[in-house]
Enzyme design. Sequence first.
Site, PDB file in Angstrom:
ATOM      1  N   ARG A   7      50.309  40.963  26.309  1.00  0.00           N
ATOM      2  CA  ARG A   7      51.310  40.649  27.347  1.00  0.00           C
ATOM      3  C   ARG A   7      50.792  41.030  28.733  1.00  0.00           C
ATOM      4  O   ARG A   7      51.570  41.470  29.602  1.00  0.00           O
ATOM      5  CB  ARG A   7      52.646  41.335  27.075  1.00  0.00           C
ATOM      6  CG  ARG A   7      53.159  41.168  25.659  1.00  0.00           C
ATOM      7  CD  ARG A   7      53.227  39.722  25.228  1.00  0.00           C
ATOM      8  NE  ARG A   7      53.738  39.582  23.870  1.00  0.00           N
ATOM      9  CZ  ARG A   7      53.759  38.418  23.222  1.00  0.00           C
ATOM     10  NH1 ARG A   7      53.281  37.326  23.781  1.00  0.00           N
ATOM     11  NH2 ARG A   7      54.247  38.348  22.008  1.00  0.00           N
ATOM     12  N   LYS A  52      54.551  53.501  17.950  1.00  0.00           N
ATOM     13  CA  LYS A  52      55.400  52.383  17.532  1.00  0.00           C
ATOM     14  C   LYS A  52      55.300  52.360  16.012  1.00  0.00           C
ATOM     15  O   LYS A  52      54.235  52.087  15.461  1.00  0.00           O
ATOM     16  CB  LYS A  52      54.872  51.092  18.147  1.00  0.00           C
ATOM     17  CG  LYS A  52      55.535  49.812  17.625  1.00  0.00           C
ATOM     18  CD  LYS A  52      55.001  48.584  18.371  1.00  0.00           C
ATOM     19  CE  LYS A  52      55.587  47.286  17.837  1.00  0.00           C
ATOM     20  NZ  LYS A  52      55.130  46.106  18.599  1.00  0.00           N
ATOM     21  N   GLU A  63      57.453  45.526  13.868  1.00  0.00           N
ATOM     22  CA  GLU A  63      56.554  44.377  14.013  1.00  0.00           C
ATOM     23  C   GLU A  63      55.222  44.621  13.301  1.00  0.00           C
ATOM     24  O   GLU A  63      54.148  44.331  13.822  1.00  0.00           O
ATOM     25  CB  GLU A  63      56.342  44.057  15.499  1.00  0.00           C
ATOM     26  CG  GLU A  63      57.649  43.721  16.186  1.00  0.00           C
ATOM     27  CD  GLU A  63      57.509  43.319  17.650  1.00  0.00           C
ATOM     28  OE1 GLU A  63      56.527  43.725  18.294  1.00  0.00           O
ATOM     29  OE2 GLU A  63      58.392  42.561  18.121  1.00  0.00           O
ATOM     30  N   ARG A 120      58.920  55.404  19.833  1.00  0.00           N
ATOM     31  CA  ARG A 120      59.701  54.247  20.307  1.00  0.00           C
ATOM     32  C   ARG A 120      60.849  53.891  19.350  1.00  0.00           C
ATOM     33  O   ARG A 120      60.688  53.931  18.124  1.00  0.00           O
ATOM     34  CB  ARG A 120      58.787  53.045  20.539  1.00  0.00           C
ATOM     35  CG  ARG A 120      57.769  53.340  21.632  1.00  0.00           C
ATOM     36  CD  ARG A 120      56.828  52.193  21.853  1.00  0.00           C
ATOM     37  NE  ARG A 120      57.367  51.143  22.675  1.00  0.00           N
ATOM     38  CZ  ARG A 120      57.312  49.846  22.378  1.00  0.00           C
ATOM     39  NH1 ARG A 120      56.784  49.453  21.224  1.00  0.00           N
ATOM     40  NH2 ARG A 120      57.784  48.952  23.191  1.00  0.00           N
ATOM     41  N   LYS A 126      63.992  50.855  24.755  1.00  0.00           N
ATOM     42  CA  LYS A 126      63.948  49.696  25.664  1.00  0.00           C
ATOM     43  C   LYS A 126      65.298  49.550  26.368  1.00  0.00           C
ATOM     44  O   LYS A 126      66.339  49.816  25.769  1.00  0.00           O
ATOM     45  CB  LYS A 126      63.640  48.419  24.888  1.00  0.00           C
ATOM     46  CG  LYS A 126      62.189  48.316  24.449  1.00  0.00           C
ATOM     47  CD  LYS A 126      61.829  46.904  23.988  1.00  0.00           C
ATOM     48  CE  LYS A 126      60.376  46.887  23.511  1.00  0.00           C
ATOM     49  NZ  LYS A 126      59.878  45.544  23.166  1.00  0.00           N
ATOM     50  N   ASP A 165      64.985  42.728  23.759  1.00  0.00           N
ATOM     51  CA  ASP A 165      63.573  42.775  24.118  1.00  0.00           C
ATOM     52  C   ASP A 165      63.298  42.317  25.550  1.00  0.00           C
ATOM     53  O   ASP A 165      62.755  41.222  25.750  1.00  0.00           O
ATOM     54  CB  ASP A 165      62.785  41.903  23.140  1.00  0.00           C
ATOM     55  CG  ASP A 165      61.309  42.252  23.128  1.00  0.00           C
ATOM     56  OD1 ASP A 165      60.908  43.135  23.887  1.00  0.00           O
ATOM     57  OD2 ASP A 165      60.576  41.627  22.338  1.00  0.00           O
ATOM     58  N   GLU A 177      62.826  52.784  28.638  1.00  0.00           N
ATOM     59  CA  GLU A 177      61.579  52.008  28.711  1.00  0.00           C
ATOM     60  C   GLU A 177      61.843  50.686  29.433  1.00  0.00           C
ATOM     61  O   GLU A 177      62.698  49.907  29.035  1.00  0.00           O
ATOM     62  CB  GLU A 177      61.024  51.737  27.301  1.00  0.00           C
ATOM     63  CG  GLU A 177      59.720  50.949  27.326  1.00  0.00           C
ATOM     64  CD  GLU A 177      59.108  50.700  25.935  1.00  0.00           C
ATOM     65  OE1 GLU A 177      58.955  51.659  25.157  1.00  0.00           O
ATOM     66  OE2 GLU A 177      58.787  49.536  25.637  1.00  0.00           O
ATOM     67  N   GLU A 216      56.540  39.864  30.936  1.00  0.00           N
ATOM     68  CA  GLU A 216      56.468  39.034  29.731  1.00  0.00           C
ATOM     69  C   GLU A 216      57.544  37.951  29.706  1.00  0.00           C
ATOM     70  O   GLU A 216      57.251  36.783  29.467  1.00  0.00           O
ATOM     71  CB  GLU A 216      56.593  39.916  28.481  1.00  0.00           C
ATOM     72  CG  GLU A 216      56.613  39.117  27.193  1.00  0.00           C
ATOM     73  CD  GLU A 216      56.655  39.999  25.946  1.00  0.00           C
ATOM     74  OE1 GLU A 216      56.727  41.230  26.072  1.00  0.00           O
ATOM     75  OE2 GLU A 216      56.602  39.425  24.843  1.00  0.00           O
ATOM     76  N   GLU A 255      66.779  34.127  36.795  1.00  0.00           N
ATOM     77  CA  GLU A 255      67.874  34.046  35.809  1.00  0.00           C
ATOM     78  C   GLU A 255      68.584  32.690  35.916  1.00  0.00           C
ATOM     79  O   GLU A 255      68.937  32.090  34.894  1.00  0.00           O
ATOM     80  CB  GLU A 255      68.863  35.188  36.075  1.00  0.00           C
ATOM     81  CG  GLU A 255      70.009  35.244  35.087  1.00  0.00           C
ATOM     82  CD  GLU A 255      70.980  36.394  35.384  1.00  0.00           C
ATOM     83  OE1 GLU A 255      71.001  36.891  36.536  1.00  0.00           O
ATOM     84  OE2 GLU A 255      71.708  36.783  34.468  1.00  0.00           O
ATOM     85  N   TRP A 292      62.552  36.006  13.723  1.00  0.00           N
ATOM     86  CA  TRP A 292      62.555  37.092  14.712  1.00  0.00           C
ATOM     87  C   TRP A 292      63.941  37.625  15.093  1.00  0.00           C
ATOM     88  O   TRP A 292      64.040  38.597  15.837  1.00  0.00           O
ATOM     89  CB  TRP A 292      61.813  36.647  15.969  1.00  0.00           C
ATOM     90  CG  TRP A 292      60.355  36.425  15.713  1.00  0.00           C
ATOM     91  CD1 TRP A 292      59.754  35.230  15.412  1.00  0.00           C
ATOM     92  CD2 TRP A 292      59.325  37.416  15.683  1.00  0.00           C
ATOM     93  NE1 TRP A 292      58.407  35.420  15.207  1.00  0.00           N
ATOM     94  CE2 TRP A 292      58.113  36.759  15.369  1.00  0.00           C
ATOM     95  CE3 TRP A 292      59.294  38.788  15.894  1.00  0.00           C
ATOM     96  CZ2 TRP A 292      56.903  37.441  15.259  1.00  0.00           C
ATOM     97  CZ3 TRP A 292      58.089  39.457  15.788  1.00  0.00           C
ATOM     98  CH2 TRP A 292      56.910  38.785  15.469  1.00  0.00           C
TER      99      TRP A 292
END
Length: 713
Positions: A184, A305, A309, A342, A383, A388, A410, A416, A545, A575
């Site tokens: 990213r 992490k 994922e 995380r 986060k 995400d 975070e 990204e 946005e 996902w």
Amino acid sequence: MLDNDFHPAWLPDAALQTVGSRRLALRSPDDEAGVPVGSSSRDRQLEGPIATEHTDRSSSRRTDRAVLATLSAELDRATRAHGGAVVGHDDEPDLLLALDPADPAPAEPAEPAGYRLLRAAGRVTVTADHPTSLLHGWFHVVRLGAVAFDGPDTDEHHAPVSALRMLDHWDNVDVHPVMGQVERGYAGGSIFYDAGHVRADLSRVTTYARLLAAVGIDRVAINNVNVAAREARLLTDDLPEVARIAAALRPYGVRTHLSVSFASPVTLGGLPTSDPLDPAVRTWWRDAADVVWRAVPDFGGFVVKADSEGQPGPFAHGRDHADGANMLAEAVAPHGGLVHWRAFVYNHTQDWRDRTTDRARAAHDHFAPLDGRFAGNVVVQVKHGPVDFQVREPVSPVLAAMPRTRVALELQVTQEYTGQQRHAVYLGPAWSEILRWQPWGDAAGPDDAPDGGAPVTVADLASGRGPGGQGGGIAAVSNVGDDRFWTGHPLAQANLYAFGRLAWDPALDPPAVLDEWIDLTFPGAPAELRAAVHAILDESWHTYELYTAPLGIGFMVRPGHHYGPDVDGYEYTPWGTYHFADRDGIGVDRTRATGTGYTGQYPAPWREVYESLDSCPDELLLFFHHVPYTHVLHSGKTVVQHVYDTHFEGVERVERMVERWEDVAGLVPDDVARRVSDRLTEQRRSAVEWRDQVTTYFWRKSGIPDEQGRTIY
Ligand code: GCW
């Protein structure tokens, strides 16, 4: 190849003109009285009393010495460039930087806390009890420019609101076949690594540390949280290389952290298990930590992490995340180390047909029940939103759900999901909104009435001023690479700058922070340039946005690389990021009444505010509710007409951004002008593509025409 001819970002020599033309002095307790601290003193400081007196506390002393030498060199550099002089501290300097360590010095050095700025009759004295704080004070004076000396007499204390302010690099040592050198990353390759190795020349890393010190960041994690086999070895075989990176960051008071793989005892140590409760595993980590701190005495800690994922974690051993984090915490504790663990844990192999699993719920479901079980040197890093880093999400409920845990916020400086540094998107306003958000509304905490004290904000929680008092600070994914402009888009430097400043003081006003960045980056900028940069950036987050995903829905991006529109791109994937658009309506029902129950993870008043269609804010409507296209928003528009209007307006705004830049491009250096123009051209193309795909999608789904009859395909 690293291009050494890179852009100075916010520290061109000209930015030091005001300080550099004056008489400057540096005083530390180890100086012989009256001896000016200048270039000649650099070696003396490196070899001198600080080094020999405190060899037992060599780790912090090593940093201290390095930072003092840096300060001395900064003074030299500025005065040499601008005609001032470094003088003795008794010689009536215009600016005196004085190190005044606490007496007696604490056994374990506290976090650098801040500095005092005293101005009397045009003379400025900055005092701090820690060299890194003194360095931050120096850059404060640089930032103020003439005001530092011309202002009225004053006596101020400046301290960061959060003790922990950190940048995470998602840099790979090896070039990853899909993600490249920097996962990213939108600014070229890594400043640390080049094709499988730590770079031979790390001078640019030191320059990076200088930029960070100027905004108060003092910790950097140097590798990707997705730790592949090659990167895992940074913890062991490659420690000498890690030590070289640490040595390049250290002169500016920046400490090094590593992302580690939870499976290291197996993959690196050859043990049969990584079970966190297995004594051999615990010993392996303790030994590993001992070796790390021997190689890098001022090392910061580990970032992990886990169970996310595809990364290994404690679940495989039937253990929970407190078991996993505490095992590492125990290993690093003797060294004063931290574990940033995380909370980004969710099922990434979901069945899209399954309407009961809600990715937004996952972090809270996993972590809130563990509150109170994490060791004191574990920071649970959350986060900002529950999904995400989308352009618009509600604030994660996890931040307020763990009063007995050190939680860190975070953020993602790398863009990204916000235009990948091809779109000009100033994220200061977004972060400011998050930091100021009040999880208990007007109340000060879970048990307080609305008038029971000052409302607690996310910034308070991160800094330990909230209920429980356990701050974990602020971390963000860096947007820096080996690109000539550091950040790909020259204007994206403003995001890195703003992150540091807001992490230091979350109450700062984002447009004012942008002014600081303009002043430092384009010293002496004419008023038109300043006005144009504001016109382009102030509202750019909202503009992005407008032309992308509407009303709090997310992930209408191309799968994989996440750039550009693809409304159904993630709709039938594993996902967990769906919008559920059909011919009648769109949105995710996350209510307790009829949906996934996610609204119940918020304390009052938000659990009610978000639950009800009447009170849910428009910008988050589709995050929380599934509604017909004809649903009327608080704005008075229907959902579908809002989609049409915002997308046309978004593109019009980008067109104005392009024009504003054309007007002032001649006022900045050619290379900056060209790069920004190129990026804006791409932003306009991409915004048009977003507009046309999104409006067409909704028109085709709903059959409802645009009231204004604009072209939709
Ligand atoms: O946003 C997602 C990214 C992944 C990243 C992950 C994370 C490092 O698409 O590339 O992995 O978040 O935050 O761990």
